[in-house]
Scaffold this active site. Sequence first.
Site, PDB file in Angstrom:
ATOM      1  N   SER A  70    -100.561 -53.629  21.054  1.00 45.57           N
ATOM      2  CA  SER A  70    -101.198 -53.254  22.321  1.00 45.57           C
ATOM      3  C   SER A  70    -100.844 -51.836  22.742  1.00 45.57           C
ATOM      4  O   SER A  70     -99.776 -51.315  22.393  1.00 45.57           O
ATOM      5  CB  SER A  70    -100.780 -54.220  23.427  1.00 45.57           C
ATOM      6  OG  SER A  70    -101.075 -55.546  23.066  1.00 45.57           O
TER       7      SER A  70
HETATM    8  N1  SAH Z   1     -97.993 -58.349  21.340  1.00 41.28           N
HETATM    9  C1  SAH Z   1     -98.537 -57.943  20.078  1.00 41.28           C
HETATM   10  C2  SAH Z   1    -100.035 -58.060  20.137  1.00 41.28           C
HETATM   11  C3  SAH Z   1    -100.604 -58.594  18.911  1.00 41.28           C
HETATM   12  S1  SAH Z   1    -102.343 -58.900  18.959  1.00 41.28           S
HETATM   13  C4  SAH Z   1     -98.127 -56.527  19.760  1.00 41.28           C
HETATM   14  O1  SAH Z   1     -98.054 -55.729  20.706  1.00 41.28           O
HETATM   15  O2  SAH Z   1     -97.929 -56.189  18.596  1.00 41.28           O
HETATM   16  C5  SAH Z   1    -102.392 -60.634  19.224  1.00 41.28           C
HETATM   17  C6  SAH Z   1    -101.717 -61.494  18.211  1.00 41.28           C
HETATM   18  O3  SAH Z   1    -101.999 -62.851  18.536  1.00 41.28           O
HETATM   19  C7  SAH Z   1    -102.192 -61.313  16.770  1.00 41.28           C
HETATM   20  O4  SAH Z   1    -101.104 -60.975  15.963  1.00 41.28           O
HETATM   21  C8  SAH Z   1    -102.778 -62.681  16.393  1.00 41.28           C
HETATM   22  O5  SAH Z   1    -102.547 -63.041  15.041  1.00 41.28           O
HETATM   23  C9  SAH Z   1    -102.045 -63.599  17.351  1.00 41.28           C
HETATM   24  N2  SAH Z   1    -102.710 -64.875  17.614  1.00 41.28           N
HETATM   25  C10 SAH Z   1    -104.013 -65.156  17.825  1.00 41.28           C
HETATM   26  N3  SAH Z   1    -104.208 -66.458  18.056  1.00 41.28           N
HETATM   27  C11 SAH Z   1    -102.981 -67.042  17.994  1.00 41.28           C
HETATM   28  C12 SAH Z   1    -102.513 -68.386  18.145  1.00 41.28           C
HETATM   29  N4  SAH Z   1    -103.341 -69.377  18.422  1.00 41.28           N
HETATM   30  N5  SAH Z   1    -101.178 -68.603  18.008  1.00 41.28           N
HETATM   31  C13 SAH Z   1    -100.327 -67.604  17.731  1.00 41.28           C
HETATM   32  N6  SAH Z   1    -100.704 -66.321  17.582  1.00 41.28           N
HETATM   33  C14 SAH Z   1    -102.018 -66.033  17.717  1.00 41.28           C
END
Ligand code: SAH
Length: 225
Positions: A70
């Site tokens: 993000s």
């Molecule tokens: N906070 C992270 C944002 C990652 S983007 C950062 O700043 O790096 C969102 C993430 O949610 C992705 O890695 C995706 O794989 C994960 N995601 C999506 N659906 C999910 C679920 N049902 N359970 C766990 N993770 C999930």
Amino acid sequence: MSFKRFEKERDFETLRKLMVDEQIVRRGVKDKRVIRAMLKVPRHLFVPEEFIEEAYNDYPLPIGEGQTISQPYMVAIMTEALELTEKDRVLEIGTGSGYQTAILAEIAREVFTIEYEPKLAYKAFIRLKAMKYDNFHLKVGNGSLGWKEFAPFEKILVTAAAPEIPPPYKEQLADGGVIVIPVGHRFAQVLIKARKDGEVFEKEEILDCAFVPLRGKYGFSLNYP
Ligand code: SAH
């Protein structure tokens, strides 16, 4: 560490201070805990090598598997909205790079984080351990169901978007607790902050946002439980 490498680390520290000043404090984030954590955590170690020079820029970056780390401002505003303190046990859904996890671990008592993509989870785990964080627990799996064994959580932070607040999160949030989650359409959402007061959820809209979709029954795909 070579001299050149040391010089580089100092450059990153300078970039980090600029990031906090220009993108976060100037835009109105006031929470001292959030500011301190964002000054401390080396964001450049959470992005793929080819984007290392862009780590402190004002936008999200790809981290592989079609996912993103993000934008710094988004991390700051979400963490501030959580009203996080050192007493809190917090559930995070979507570990991704682990950057937001590190920010949470700097402030909270304990962090429980769930990532769906095994490759991302593995990399995040190695990074966070190498940085000596010892107050987090990481699970690979479908986070749309929450993490029942460790509930209730004082705070829940979701970094992927859902059509509405998934019922398991409502159940697993402690009374008086706060959840911050992007809610809405698949690619256009509003960041919501909701406080649990018995059966009632007092909701507040923070800002418009565009997160990757949460997978699972309560997210945007019926292919997962
Ligand atoms: N906070 C992270 C944002 C990652 S983007 C950062 O700043 O790096 C969102 C993430 O949610 C992705 O890695 C995706 O794989 C994960 N995601 C999506 N659906 C999910 C679920 N049902 N359970 C766990 N993770 C999930």
